[in-house]
Scaffold this active site. Structure first.
Site, PDB file in Angstrom:
ATOM      1  N   ASP A  62      83.188 -41.561  57.184  1.00 34.92           N
ATOM      2  CA  ASP A  62      82.774 -42.836  56.597  1.00 34.92           C
ATOM      3  C   ASP A  62      83.742 -43.300  55.515  1.00 34.92           C
ATOM      4  O   ASP A  62      84.644 -42.577  55.109  1.00 34.92           O
ATOM      5  CB  ASP A  62      81.348 -42.720  56.009  1.00 34.92           C
ATOM      6  CG  ASP A  62      81.114 -41.413  55.251  1.00 34.92           C
ATOM      7  OD1 ASP A  62      82.089 -40.858  54.699  1.00 34.92           O
ATOM      8  OD2 ASP A  62      79.962 -40.949  55.204  1.00 34.92           O
ATOM      9  N   ASN A 128      67.863 -37.690  50.642  1.00 34.79           N
ATOM     10  CA  ASN A 128      66.883 -38.369  51.505  1.00 34.79           C
ATOM     11  C   ASN A 128      67.072 -38.011  52.982  1.00 34.79           C
ATOM     12  O   ASN A 128      66.485 -38.639  53.859  1.00 34.79           O
ATOM     13  CB  ASN A 128      66.955 -39.886  51.308  1.00 34.79           C
ATOM     14  CG  ASN A 128      68.309 -40.474  51.683  1.00 34.79           C
ATOM     15  OD1 ASN A 128      69.203 -39.771  52.154  1.00 34.79           O
ATOM     16  ND2 ASN A 128      68.465 -41.772  51.472  1.00 34.79           N
ATOM     17  N   HIS A 130      69.997 -38.084  54.669  1.00 32.06           N
ATOM     18  CA  HIS A 130      71.041 -38.797  55.410  1.00 32.06           C
ATOM     19  C   HIS A 130      72.223 -37.880  55.730  1.00 32.06           C
ATOM     20  O   HIS A 130      72.479 -36.901  55.032  1.00 32.06           O
ATOM     21  CB  HIS A 130      71.492 -40.067  54.675  1.00 32.06           C
ATOM     22  CG  HIS A 130      72.369 -39.850  53.475  1.00 32.06           C
ATOM     23  ND1 HIS A 130      72.043 -40.309  52.225  1.00 32.06           N
ATOM     24  CD2 HIS A 130      73.581 -39.264  53.334  1.00 32.06           C
ATOM     25  CE1 HIS A 130      73.011 -40.008  51.375  1.00 32.06           C
ATOM     26  NE2 HIS A 130      73.958 -39.371  52.019  1.00 32.06           N
ATOM     27  N   GLU A 135      71.272 -43.662  56.888  1.00 35.12           N
ATOM     28  CA  GLU A 135      70.124 -43.587  55.989  1.00 35.12           C
ATOM     29  C   GLU A 135      68.823 -43.490  56.793  1.00 35.12           C
ATOM     30  O   GLU A 135      68.796 -43.769  58.003  1.00 35.12           O
ATOM     31  CB  GLU A 135      70.089 -44.833  55.094  1.00 35.12           C
ATOM     32  CG  GLU A 135      71.339 -45.045  54.247  1.00 35.12           C
ATOM     33  CD  GLU A 135      71.417 -44.136  53.031  1.00 35.12           C
ATOM     34  OE1 GLU A 135      70.537 -43.258  52.872  1.00 35.12           O
ATOM     35  OE2 GLU A 135      72.350 -44.309  52.226  1.00 35.12           O
TER      36      GLU A 135
END
Length: 237
Positions: A62, A128, A130, A135
């Site tokens: 990314d 979380n 990810h 996400e």
């Protein structure tokens, strides 16, 4: 999933290096790379090793949208600092954060992945759940896509910038579908703040609410976690 529990990040880096070395010795040519603090100890081990990546290819997960490759907080810059300056690859691909044409960049990067099937992909794990910038709620069928970062991710990344207002709000990321095409996946996670996500990833249901849980559907995943990150697991590993 092959779960390896270590004492700390330093030992995790050594174990991560062992996974890299084993893949390398067994003919891996394309390495999928991640940024962030998690893989740094593994990269330190790689830079100190005798492994030669000059005939290999790297493909990064990314990149922030809007940051140039030479921006100190870009993922391109991170990779140069922590790995490429010491261990150059023949070809290193990172999403182009300066390409404002999202559709074109997504198509380009999907083609990069198609042309360079990943032998070993390293991942970190968000609090979380990810992976990459996939996400919670991300469609697992997506390839490369432009992501609007969640508030929790923005806050987690704020420590790398002078203030939270400077943190990019978007990123280009490999999709879950892209990640799952990798032959072997190595995920590392450290610290008590990752314990809930680790438990959900390994022992919870496969759900888009926890993107990392889709790794349960892959047949070769190595997970390296420290004792703190493993603290909420209920099975013995």
């Amino acid at each position: 999933m092959n779960v390896i529990i270590v004492k700390d990040r330093a030992e995790g880096g050594q174990k991560g290096f062992e996974v890299f070395e084993n893949a390398y010795r067994n003919g891996a040519k394309v390495f999928g790379l991640a940024t962030g603090s998690t893989p740094v100890t593994t990269y330190e081990e790689l830079t100190q090793s005798d492994l030669d990546f000059s005939q290999m290819t790297s493909v990064n997960l990314d990149e922030y949208v809007g940051l140039a490759p030479d921006h100190p907080q870009s993922y391109h810059y991170f990779m140069q600092k922590h790995l490429f300056d010491q261990k150059p690859f023949a070809h290193s691909y990172v999403p182009d954060g300066m390409n404002s044409d999202a559709a074109a960049e997504m198509k380009r990067y999907d083609q990069v992945i198609a042309d360079n099937p990943i032998d070993l992909q390293i991942l970190g794990l968000g609090q979380n759940g990810h992976i990459g910038f996939n996400e919670p709620g991300t469609d697992p069928a997506l390839g490369t896509h432009k992501v609007a970062l969640t508030e929790s991710t923005i806050k987690a990344n704020a420590r790398f910038f002078e203030n939270e207002d400077e943190v990019p709000r978007y990123a280009y990321s490999m999709g879950i579908a892209s990640i799952l095409t990798s032959k072997h996946i190595l995920l590392e996670a450290y610290g008590p703040e990752k314990a809930d996500a680790v438990k959900a990833m390994i022992e919870g249901p496969v759900t888009s609410d926890v993107p990392a849980s889709f790794l349960q559907q892959h047949d070769q995943v190595t997970i390296i976690i420290d004792e703190a990150a493993a603290s909420k697991l209920t099975e013995n590993y």
